[in-house]
Scaffold this motif. Structure first.
Motif, short mmCIF file in Angstrom:
data_model
loop_
_atom_site.label_atom_id
_atom_site.label_comp_id
_atom_site.label_asym_id
_atom_site.label_seq_id
_atom_site.Cartn_x
_atom_site.Cartn_y
_atom_site.Cartn_z
N ALA A 12 0.83 -1.21 0.00
CA ALA A 12 0.00 0.00 0.00
C ALA A 12 0.86 1.26 0.00
N ARG A 13 2.01 1.20 0.67
CA ARG A 13 2.90 2.38 0.70
C ARG A 13 3.67 2.53 -0.61
N SER A 14 3.99 1.42 -1.25
CA SER A 14 4.81 1.51 -2.46
C SER A 14 3.97 1.80 -3.71
N ALA A 19 3.31 4.55 -8.86
CA ALA A 19 2.46 5.29 -9.79
C ALA A 19 3.11 6.63 -10.15
N ALA A 20 3.70 7.29 -9.17
CA ALA A 20 4.37 8.57 -9.43
C ALA A 20 5.57 8.38 -10.35
N MET A 21 6.33 7.31 -10.15
CA MET A 21 7.47 7.03 -11.02
C MET A 21 7.01 6.72 -12.44
N GLN A 22 5.95 5.95 -12.58
CA GLN A 22 5.42 5.64 -13.91
C GLN A 22 4.94 6.91 -14.61
N ASN A 23 4.30 7.78 -13.85
CA ASN A 23 3.83 9.05 -14.40
C ASN A 23 5.00 9.91 -14.86
#
Length: 60
Positions: A12-14, A19-23
């Protein structure tokens, strides 16, 4: 059971970080693609022939 709960908390934390890295990667990829398109568009524009654009043809 404790390990399952801890694994769920880690997941849940990762998830937001992933998602931010993929974005960010998608954004960078889009920027690079746009730079390539801009370079191609800039190189394909030929300069106007000599004399073109010096006078306005009011008869046209």
């Amino acid at each position: 059971m404790d390990s399952d709960l801890s694994m769920q908390l880690v997941a849940a934390r990762s998830a937001p970080t992933q998602a931010a890295m993929q974005n960010a990667m998608l954004k960078k990829s889009n920027e690079m693609d746009q730079m390539v398109v801009d370079m191609i568009a800039q190189s394909t524009q030929a300069p106007p022939p000599p004399g073109q654009g010096t006078r306005v043809d009011k008869l046209a």
